[in-house]
Design a protein around this motif. Structure first.
Motif, PDB file in Angstrom:
ATOM      1  N   SER A 129       0.829  -1.202   0.000  1.00  0.00           N
ATOM      2  CA  SER A 129       0.000   0.000   0.000  1.00  0.00           C
ATOM      3  C   SER A 129       0.866   1.255   0.000  1.00  0.00           C
ATOM      4  O   SER A 129       0.597   2.214  -0.741  1.00  0.00           O
ATOM      5  CB  SER A 129      -0.915  -0.015   1.220  1.00  0.00           C
ATOM      6  OG  SER A 129      -1.643   1.179   1.307  1.00  0.00           O
ATOM      7  N   LYS A 130       1.915   1.259   0.809  1.00  0.00           N
ATOM      8  CA  LYS A 130       2.823   2.410   0.846  1.00  0.00           C
ATOM      9  C   LYS A 130       3.516   2.607  -0.495  1.00  0.00           C
ATOM     10  O   LYS A 130       3.693   3.745  -0.956  1.00  0.00           O
ATOM     11  CB  LYS A 130       3.851   2.236   1.962  1.00  0.00           C
ATOM     12  CG  LYS A 130       3.264   2.419   3.332  1.00  0.00           C
ATOM     13  CD  LYS A 130       4.286   2.148   4.418  1.00  0.00           C
ATOM     14  CE  LYS A 130       3.624   2.187   5.778  1.00  0.00           C
ATOM     15  NZ  LYS A 130       4.504   1.752   6.848  1.00  0.00           N
ATOM     16  N   LEU A 131       3.899   1.499  -1.132  1.00  0.00           N
ATOM     17  CA  LEU A 131       4.517   1.602  -2.457  1.00  0.00           C
ATOM     18  C   LEU A 131       3.561   2.226  -3.464  1.00  0.00           C
ATOM     19  O   LEU A 131       3.973   3.057  -4.282  1.00  0.00           O
ATOM     20  CB  LEU A 131       4.966   0.232  -2.957  1.00  0.00           C
ATOM     21  CG  LEU A 131       6.199  -0.381  -2.320  1.00  0.00           C
ATOM     22  CD1 LEU A 131       6.484  -1.750  -2.918  1.00  0.00           C
ATOM     23  CD2 LEU A 131       7.400   0.528  -2.474  1.00  0.00           C
ATOM     24  N   LEU A 132       2.296   1.828  -3.401  1.00  0.00           N
ATOM     25  CA  LEU A 132       1.303   2.392  -4.314  1.00  0.00           C
ATOM     26  C   LEU A 132       1.102   3.878  -4.062  1.00  0.00           C
ATOM     27  O   LEU A 132       0.978   4.673  -5.008  1.00  0.00           O
ATOM     28  CB  LEU A 132      -0.031   1.654  -4.183  1.00  0.00           C
ATOM     29  CG  LEU A 132      -0.076   0.250  -4.761  1.00  0.00           C
ATOM     30  CD1 LEU A 132      -1.394  -0.425  -4.394  1.00  0.00           C
ATOM     31  CD2 LEU A 132       0.098   0.284  -6.269  1.00  0.00           C
ATOM     32  N   LEU A 133       1.056   4.277  -2.801  1.00  0.00           N
ATOM     33  CA  LEU A 133       0.900   5.692  -2.476  1.00  0.00           C
ATOM     34  C   LEU A 133       2.070   6.525  -2.981  1.00  0.00           C
ATOM     35  O   LEU A 133       1.888   7.612  -3.530  1.00  0.00           O
ATOM     36  CB  LEU A 133       0.734   5.879  -0.972  1.00  0.00           C
ATOM     37  CG  LEU A 133      -0.591   5.430  -0.386  1.00  0.00           C
ATOM     38  CD1 LEU A 133      -0.558   5.519   1.144  1.00  0.00           C
ATOM     39  CD2 LEU A 133      -1.738   6.256  -0.946  1.00  0.00           C
ATOM     40  N   VAL A 134       3.271   5.996  -2.808  1.00  0.00           N
ATOM     41  CA  VAL A 134       4.462   6.709  -3.289  1.00  0.00           C
ATOM     42  C   VAL A 134       4.461   6.790  -4.810  1.00  0.00           C
ATOM     43  O   VAL A 134       4.809   7.810  -5.389  1.00  0.00           O
ATOM     44  CB  VAL A 134       5.746   6.031  -2.759  1.00  0.00           C
ATOM     45  CG1 VAL A 134       6.989   6.572  -3.462  1.00  0.00           C
ATOM     46  CG2 VAL A 134       5.865   6.219  -1.253  1.00  0.00           C
ATOM     47  N   PRO A 138       4.747  10.855  -5.789  1.00  0.00           N
ATOM     48  CA  PRO A 138       6.187  10.791  -5.519  1.00  0.00           C
ATOM     49  C   PRO A 138       6.679  11.892  -4.587  1.00  0.00           C
ATOM     50  O   PRO A 138       7.652  11.713  -3.878  1.00  0.00           O
ATOM     51  CB  PRO A 138       6.827  10.926  -6.896  1.00  0.00           C
ATOM     52  CG  PRO A 138       5.752  10.644  -7.873  1.00  0.00           C
ATOM     53  CD  PRO A 138       4.444  10.946  -7.197  1.00  0.00           C
ATOM     54  N   SER A 139       5.997  12.994  -4.526  1.00  0.00           N
ATOM     55  CA  SER A 139       6.424  14.095  -3.648  1.00  0.00           C
ATOM     56  C   SER A 139       6.218  13.775  -2.177  1.00  0.00           C
ATOM     57  O   SER A 139       6.804  14.409  -1.309  1.00  0.00           O
ATOM     58  CB  SER A 139       5.694  15.374  -4.000  1.00  0.00           C
ATOM     59  OG  SER A 139       4.291  15.203  -3.818  1.00  0.00           O
ATOM     60  N   ASP A 140       5.393  12.754  -1.852  1.00  0.00           N
ATOM     61  CA  ASP A 140       5.146  12.356  -0.454  1.00  0.00           C
ATOM     62  C   ASP A 140       6.221  11.416   0.080  1.00  0.00           C
ATOM     63  O   ASP A 140       6.209  11.115   1.263  1.00  0.00           O
ATOM     64  CB  ASP A 140       3.785  11.657  -0.335  1.00  0.00           C
ATOM     65  CG  ASP A 140       2.627  12.611  -0.566  1.00  0.00           C
ATOM     66  OD1 ASP A 140       2.852  13.834  -0.517  1.00  0.00           O
ATOM     67  OD2 ASP A 140       1.501  12.132  -0.783  1.00  0.00           O
ATOM     68  N   ALA A 141       7.134  10.980  -0.761  1.00  0.00           N
ATOM     69  CA  ALA A 141       8.135   9.995  -0.345  1.00  0.00           C
ATOM     70  C   ALA A 141       9.130  10.494   0.642  1.00  0.00           C
ATOM     71  O   ALA A 141       9.470  11.479   0.988  1.00  0.00           O
ATOM     72  CB  ALA A 141       8.863   9.426  -1.544  1.00  0.00           C
TER      73      ALA A 141
END
Length: 141
Positions: A129-134, A138-141
């Motif tokens: 899920s975290k990978l999908l969000l990133v 990409p700016s939230d990484a």
């Protein structure tokens, strides 16, 4: 990313030895609200996963077996209907994902097949899920 990142060590989980009784398994599973528990032999090697279903099938298919005398049946005598295949500690996340599709947890063993812990499906899903969000932001990484 390898398995060690997700590992819940043996000391922090519930498991049973194959010389435990059905009654011990039933009581432990009820107490912890688990439907499946890793099973190890006297040498500490992973030998399978015992499930509520396995215990129910044994109870149903053994004439005269009642809850009261389940203390006479060892887990080594209970047929396992589901094969939770383990991974080794050096496995990669891809190995976990393919097993987590059909298993609530993935048993982890060392090079000698000694049981060292589990990886729960929940941690794998959270990681994905975290990978999908990133990937989406990409700016939230």
């Amino acid at each position: 990313m390898n398995v060690a990142f997700f590992l819940i060590p043996k000391k922090d989980i519930i498991y049973l030895k194959e010389n435990a009784t059905m009654r011990q398994a039933l009581e432990r599973m009820e107490y912890h609200s688990y439907t499946a528990v890793p099973l190890i032999n006297s040498a500490g090697k992973y030998v399978g996963t015992i499930t509520e279903g396995d215990l129910l099938w044994k109870l149903k298919n053994t004439p005269g077996l009642t809850f009261q005398n389940t203390e006479d049946i060892f887990l080594s005598e209970v047929e396992q209907h589901v094969q939770n295949l383990p991974v080794t500690i050096d496995a990669q996340i891809e190995d976990l994902i393919s097993r987590a599709v059909v298993q609530n947890f993935v048993p982890v063993v060392d090079d000698q097949q000694i049981f060292i812990g589990i990886v729960r499906r929940r941690e794998i899903i959270e990681y994905c899920s975290k990978l999908l969000l990133v990937a989406r932001n990409p700016s939230d990484a």
